[in-house]
Scaffold this motif. Structure first.
Motif, mmCIF file in Angstrom:
data_model
loop_
_atom_site.group_PDB
_atom_site.id
_atom_site.type_symbol
_atom_site.label_atom_id
_atom_site.label_comp_id
_atom_site.label_asym_id
_atom_site.label_seq_id
_atom_site.Cartn_x
_atom_site.Cartn_y
_atom_site.Cartn_z
ATOM 1 N N VAL A 32 2.086 -18.545 3.165
ATOM 2 C CA VAL A 32 1.389 -17.323 3.575
ATOM 3 C C VAL A 32 0.894 -17.495 5.007
ATOM 4 O O VAL A 32 0.227 -18.472 5.336
ATOM 5 C CB VAL A 32 0.204 -17.004 2.626
ATOM 6 C CG1 VAL A 32 -0.684 -15.899 3.205
ATOM 7 C CG2 VAL A 32 0.721 -16.595 1.254
ATOM 8 N N VAL A 33 1.251 -16.513 5.858
ATOM 9 C CA VAL A 33 0.711 -16.454 7.221
ATOM 10 C C VAL A 33 -0.559 -15.625 7.136
ATOM 11 O O VAL A 33 -0.535 -14.459 6.733
ATOM 12 C CB VAL A 33 1.721 -15.829 8.199
ATOM 13 C CG1 VAL A 33 1.135 -15.813 9.614
ATOM 14 C CG2 VAL A 33 3.044 -16.602 8.173
ATOM 15 N N ILE A 40 0.209 -7.156 6.903
ATOM 16 C CA ILE A 40 0.565 -6.444 8.125
ATOM 17 C C ILE A 40 -0.267 -7.012 9.282
ATOM 18 O O ILE A 40 -1.449 -7.291 9.121
ATOM 19 C CB ILE A 40 0.370 -4.921 7.935
ATOM 20 C CG1 ILE A 40 1.010 -4.156 9.087
ATOM 21 C CG2 ILE A 40 -1.094 -4.558 7.735
ATOM 22 C CD1 ILE A 40 1.163 -2.673 8.825
ATOM 23 N N ALA A 41 0.386 -7.266 10.409
ATOM 24 C CA ALA A 41 -0.265 -7.765 11.634
ATOM 25 C C ALA A 41 -0.858 -9.170 11.499
ATOM 26 O O ALA A 41 -1.755 -9.534 12.242
ATOM 27 C CB ALA A 41 -1.331 -6.777 12.122
ATOM 28 N N THR A 42 -0.353 -9.972 10.553
ATOM 29 C CA THR A 42 -0.819 -11.366 10.468
ATOM 30 C C THR A 42 0.025 -12.297 11.344
ATOM 31 O O THR A 42 -0.349 -13.451 11.542
ATOM 32 C CB THR A 42 -0.807 -11.913 9.017
ATOM 33 O OG1 THR A 42 0.529 -11.854 8.514
ATOM 34 C CG2 THR A 42 -1.756 -11.144 8.115
ATOM 35 N N GLY A 43 1.175 -11.808 11.818
ATOM 36 C CA GLY A 43 2.040 -12.645 12.655
ATOM 37 C C GLY A 43 3.161 -13.317 11.899
ATOM 38 O O GLY A 43 3.760 -14.277 12.372
ATOM 39 N N LYS A 44 3.474 -12.781 10.732
ATOM 40 C CA LYS A 44 4.516 -13.360 9.884
ATOM 41 C C LYS A 44 5.874 -13.403 10.592
ATOM 42 O O LYS A 44 6.597 -14.385 10.507
ATOM 43 C CB LYS A 44 4.605 -12.547 8.594
ATOM 44 C CG LYS A 44 5.638 -13.017 7.607
ATOM 45 C CD LYS A 44 5.631 -12.158 6.361
ATOM 46 C CE LYS A 44 5.737 -10.679 6.652
ATOM 47 N NZ LYS A 44 6.946 -10.284 7.424
ATOM 48 N N GLY A 102 9.594 -18.825 0.194
ATOM 49 C CA GLY A 102 9.240 -17.442 0.450
ATOM 50 C C GLY A 102 8.140 -17.421 1.492
ATOM 51 O O GLY A 102 7.171 -18.177 1.395
ATOM 52 N N LEU A 103 8.296 -16.583 2.503
ATOM 53 C CA LEU A 103 7.293 -16.446 3.560
ATOM 54 C C LEU A 103 6.707 -15.050 3.487
ATOM 55 O O LEU A 103 7.446 -14.059 3.462
ATOM 56 C CB LEU A 103 7.946 -16.665 4.931
ATOM 57 C CG LEU A 103 7.018 -16.544 6.146
ATOM 58 C CD1 LEU A 103 6.102 -17.763 6.245
ATOM 59 C CD2 LEU A 103 7.824 -16.390 7.431
ATOM 60 N N THR A 104 5.378 -14.979 3.418
ATOM 61 C CA THR A 104 4.744 -13.673 3.352
ATOM 62 C C THR A 104 3.445 -13.707 4.131
ATOM 63 O O THR A 104 3.092 -14.708 4.755
ATOM 64 C CB THR A 104 4.552 -13.220 1.885
ATOM 65 O OG1 THR A 104 4.243 -11.822 1.857
ATOM 66 C CG2 THR A 104 3.479 -14.020 1.157
ATOM 67 N N GLY A 105 2.740 -12.592 4.121
ATOM 68 C CA GLY A 105 1.469 -12.462 4.835
ATOM 69 C C GLY A 105 1.002 -11.037 4.634
ATOM 70 O O GLY A 105 1.306 -10.430 3.608
#
Length: 198
Positions: A131-132, A9-13, A4-7
């Motif tokens: 997490v990005v 808003i505006a982190t560059g995910k 799972g890839l998350t982050g």
């Protein structure tokens, strides 16, 4: 392997998920599926119109995202109502795609890009969560310059999500995207090497 890839808003995910895809990962993007379920003729859009009214539609029957966004980002109850309509359908579609990918391509990395992964309690469905990360101040700066938001608007969007520091603590892997893109790229390549995927 299913990650799972998350982050936040505006982190560059999205940039990181695109990089993973360019290195051979199979990408399932929650935002893309969220757009698909809001297309004319889809039962999820019909349910949203029933809840929020015809005003959320453009004249051609497509969703007016700005209009819906202005309703749900100002009011947490309205946002929850929208999530109750959209999230089950999005999750179901993501699950089906992940299972199909894993059966068809057992040696590939399957990446599910999910903005609200922790908020939705989905972390147990993955082998690892990546997490990005960027600090909140960088999120705010990027939102203001990228989307032309005021500081208040940017903070409202950031506050609508779990604090990025909490996400960072809960991650199995953190990709720090607050420096140069080349540094982010190197972290992603190291992650893939470590997993034996490149």
């Amino acid at each position: 392997m299913n990650i799972g890839l998350t982050g936040g808003i505006a982190t560059g995910k999205s940039s990181v998920s695109a990089l993973l895809a360019s290195k051979g990962a199979l990408l399932i993007d929650a935002d893309v599926i969220a757009r698909e379920v809001m297309m004319p003729g889809h039962p999820v859009l019909a349910a949203a119109v029933q809840r929020f009214g015809q005003a959320i539609l453009n004249e051609d029957g497509t969703l007016d995202r700005k209009k819906l966004g202005s309703i749900v980002f100002q009011n947490p109850n309205e946002r929850k109502a929208l999530e109750a309509i959209t999230h089950p359908a999005i999750r179901q579609e993501m699950r089906e795609r992940a299972v199909a990918y894993e059966e068809t391509y057992p040696d590939k990395l399957v990446v599910s890009d999910i903005p609200l992964l922790f908020e939705s309690g989905l972390e147990k469905g993955f082998d690892e969560v990546v997490v990005v990360y960027v600090p909140r101040s960088v999120q705010r700066e990027r939102l203001m310059s990228r989307d032309g938001m005021t500081e208040e608007q940017a903070d409202a969007r950031i506050n609508a999500q779990m604090d990025i520091e909490h996400k960072k603590q809960r991650a199995d892997v953190v990709i720090d995207n607050s420096g140069l893109w080349s540094e982010t790229e190197q972290q992603v390549i190291s992650f893939l090497h470590h997993k034996g995927l490149i």
